[in-house]
Design a protein around this motif. Structure first.
Motif, mmCIF file in Angstrom:
data_model
loop_
_atom_site.group_PDB
_atom_site.id
_atom_site.type_symbol
_atom_site.label_atom_id
_atom_site.label_comp_id
_atom_site.label_asym_id
_atom_site.label_seq_id
_atom_site.Cartn_x
_atom_site.Cartn_y
_atom_site.Cartn_z
ATOM 1 N N GLY A 163 62.093 -7.507 13.690
ATOM 2 C CA GLY A 163 62.406 -6.401 14.588
ATOM 3 C C GLY A 163 63.727 -5.737 14.249
ATOM 4 N N ALA A 182 63.398 -3.197 11.509
ATOM 5 C CA ALA A 182 62.867 -1.922 12.009
ATOM 6 C C ALA A 182 63.965 -1.109 12.694
ATOM 7 C CB ALA A 182 61.704 -2.179 12.968
ATOM 8 N N PHE A 195 58.691 -0.818 17.839
ATOM 9 C CA PHE A 195 58.409 -2.084 17.170
ATOM 10 C C PHE A 195 59.610 -3.025 17.243
ATOM 11 C CE2 PHE A 195 58.412 -4.873 13.501
ATOM 12 C CZ PHE A 195 57.105 -5.357 13.472
ATOM 13 N N ALA A 253 59.692 -6.280 19.682
ATOM 14 C CA ALA A 253 59.732 -7.649 19.171
ATOM 15 C C ALA A 253 60.680 -8.508 20.000
ATOM 16 C CB ALA A 253 60.161 -7.643 17.705
ATOM 17 N N LEU A 306 53.721 -8.874 19.254
ATOM 18 C CA LEU A 306 54.976 -9.485 18.820
ATOM 19 C C LEU A 306 55.491 -10.512 19.824
ATOM 20 C CD1 LEU A 306 56.622 -6.122 17.719
ATOM 21 C CD2 LEU A 306 55.502 -7.793 16.243
#
Length: 669
Positions: free
Chosen positions: A177, A180, A219, A223, A230
């Motif tokens: 995560g 991202a 995302f 997470a 996730l």
């Protein structure tokens, strides 16, 4: 008074937590000092932070630069209404958990208490730093510090392989995560080289890059928050961690994901697109339904609460998705209502879920059991714990007059009071979503009844439960603080809504405070009194009148006598614990309805077993559908790459020579 409140006090509190952590290391061989001095000091700072955060919501935004970091990458910080509100929530959680930890860590853990004190307070300080970060650099430094310290806290009992596995899984998902988020911040700065949030607010990304940035944030923060798919770390890490750490993670570590997503979506991104909201709403609703269904089938009390946290996080993202839809269509009044419901649920969930996790810690310390099948009847031995957990259970079940009801009621109103959206698909979708939210709320109440009833009511299922002991004075103080917060959120929703109104006005340019304030301090009417209203004090008054009337009619006017007898037990002369409902029995209808979505393993006894045993295991379907295939592919690739490792320097020189020749060939072409 708000003029006297400055960001300097927040920085001093963060420095105080770091200093307490350092003192914990210095007192590594004096656990009593760490337990009875440092944790209460941390609780005092948490209480101060909650007060400062609450009053700062009404103040003006303040910025500053800390003398830390690198010459060209300084620590920019900012205190606005959104960060102040989450600091208020963090202060509430840290106060209750720190007070409880004084009593909980009274016996030595595998990890020395001084080291636990360091990790705990650094984790809290890093979360506070995340909330006031005003550039990507300080945000990611604090984010990684939080993830690292939380990993060590999860693996406090590191001699257990399952605990180490849970810590590794949490660490892995957190850093996937985080990658991202790094990419998202890189896009937000729009190739300017300036990673401050002030610069990002000025950038106007086009539809393509704005969408990529948005979903990278979804995302990355998802997470940490535990949205599907996730979420897989969450039901593993929560049972593995000590109960105060489980409470801290569920109550606020998950909320850092919610905070970050709100910050990027409504503050840093220039505009929102309606279909972004549809995606977030769909994922959030699926997460909520998945979490409550899996929670209903669990027999481990901490795993049950972990899946319940997934359900509540799903509801928060459902509210955020609806807010995006409304804001995209310039329906800012309705966007303010749904965002108010989301933020109300943030503080409400933080209070009641930390209370429930602390209650499981008390039960675990007193009995050594967390399997629901081996508990029961603890209310007579642990009345303080039982009554505190009962308050948390009622709030988690969404029952009035507690805060859990207010937040879910506001969320439902934001769906039911929706005017016609300029999109026929959305007009068809919204009523369906409202129905699913009602289903999730009903099942959440069902789960909480199972949780409390199996643990505290009935008769003890094990002989050792007759010797269970209740919590000490410090743990009672932690319970009492969180119980008061749950009650205050339930009894004073108007005042809390006016606090949140400052945030919604900042983020979506409108609030519901004007409509709420028209009806006085006791009646909560988010739109208008003739549309929908709620008065908690009136509800409690009517409830008390009904109870008092029943008492007078039965005890005074009817006969006034009390006759005690054993309840009818289907013809059996004596009642035993084997005649009570079990956790497996209460979860059987859910397993029957949703059985095709689970991987269920049953251990059935035979007719000749002297000690018959029935056991059922419900596995998360995402393990077999997603994560095991990824693990198999990763292992296959690793073995294939491992073939290149011969351990001979001549072979490695050939690899280098071949790579160089290939690069030269590519350059010449």
């Amino acid at each position: 008074m708000t003029d006297l409140i400055s960001m300097d006090y927040i920085v001093l509190i963060i420095a105080g937590w770091l200093a307490i952590g350092v003192c914990g290391v210095l007192a590594l061989w004096r656990p009593a000092f760490a337990t009875y001095v440092l944790y209460p000091a941390g609780a005092a700072l948490g209480m101060l932070l909650s007060a400062i955060g609450l009053f700062s919501v009404f103040g003006v935004a303040q910025t500053g630069i800390l003398p830390l970091g690198l010459p060209d990458l300084q620590f920019h910080i900012r205190l606005d209404s959104l960060s102040s509100y989450f600091l208020f929530v963090l202060g509430i959680v840290s106060t209750g958990v720190s007070l409880y930890s004084v009593g909980y860590f009274r016996k030595k853990e595998e990890t020395p208490l001084g080291l636990m004190c360091l990790l705990y307070h650094v984790c809290i300080a890093s979360m506070a730093m995340i909330l006031i970060a005003d550039d990507a650099y300080v945000f990611m430094v604090a984010w990684e510090t939080m993830s690292l310290t939380a990993t060590f806290l999860v693996t406090a009992n590191h001699s257990d392989p399952e605990v180490r596995y849970a810590g590794f899984l949490y660490f892995l998902i957190s850093h996937i995560g985080a990658l991202a988020l790094l990419l998202g911040f890189g896009l937000l700065q729009a190739d300017t080289g300036n990673y401050t949030f002030a610069n990002m607010r000025e950038q106007h990304l086009d539809l393509l890059w704005g969408s990529i940035t948005f979903f990278l944030a979804f995302f990355g923060f998802g997470a940490k928050a535990g949205i599907l798919p996730l979420h897989i770390w969450l039901p593993e890490a929560h049972p593995a961690a000590p109960s105060p750490i489980s409470a801290l993670m569920s109550a606020f570590v998950l909320k850092t994901g919610v905070y970050g997503f709100i910050r990027i979506t409504f503050d840093l991104l220039h505009a929102q697109i309606w279909w972004w909201g549809v995606v977030v709403l769909t994922v959030g609703l699926t997460t909520a339904l998945f979490g409550v269904v899996l929670s209903a089938t669990q027999t481990d009390m901490k795993r049950l609460l972990a899946y319940s946290s997934i359900e509540n996080i799903g509801l928060m993202f459902t509210g955020i998705g609806l807010t995006i839809i409304f804001h995209a269509y310039d329906m800012n009044g309705m966007a303010a209502l749904s965002l108010t419901a989301t933020l109300y649920h943030v503080v409400s969930h933080a209070a009641f879920k930390s209370l429930l996790f602390l209650g499981t810690g008390a039960v675990l310390h007193a009995t050594g059991e967390r399997n629901l099948g081996k508990l029961g009847g603890l209310m007579r031995f642990m009345p303080w714990t039982a009554w505190a957990v009962l308050i948390g259970m009622l709030a988690a079940a969404g029952l009035p007059p507690l805060g859990g009801f207010v937040s879910e009621w506001l969320l439902l109103q934001s769906f039911l009071l929706t005017p016609g959206l300029p999109n026929s698909v959305l007009n068809m979708l919204i009523p369906i979503v409202a129905g699913v939210i009602v289903l999730v709320g009903a099942m959440a109440a069902y789960v909480m009844v199972k949780f409390f009833g199996v643990i505290f009511l009935g008769q003890p299922r094990e002989q050792k439960l007759n010797h269970a002991h209740d919590v000490n004075i410090w743990e009672r103080l932690g319970f009492g603080w969180l119980v008061v917060v749950c009650l205050m959120l339930g009894f004073f929703p108007v005042q809390m809504t006016l606090v949140i109104d400052r945030i919604t006005t900042y983020l979506v340019e409108e609030g519901i405070g004007t409509a709420v304030a028209k009806n006085g301090p006791l009646l909560l009417a988010p739109v208008a009194a003739d549309r929908a209203s709620y008065m908690p004090l009136m509800f409690v008054t009517i409830l008390l009148v009904c109870c008092l009337s029943a008492y007078v009619l039965v005890r005074r006017m009817y006969h006034g006598r009390i006759r005690r007898s054993i309840p009818w037990a289907c013809g059996y002369p004596f009642q035993t614990s084997k005649m009570q409902d079990t956790a497996e029995g209460l979860g059987q209808p859910i397993r029957h309805i949703f059985g095709n979505f689970f991987h269920i393993t049953r251990e059935l006894p035979s007719a000749f077993d002297k000690k018959p045993r029935y056991r059922i295991t419900v596995e998360d379907p995402f393990w077999s559908l997603l994560y095991r295939p990824i693990a198999v592919i990763t292992e296959y690739i690793s073995r294939a790459v491992g073939v290149l490792q011969h351990g001979r320097i001549s072979i490695y020189l050939i690899y280098s020579f071949a790579t160089l020749m290939l690069l030269l060939l590519v350059v010449t072409q």
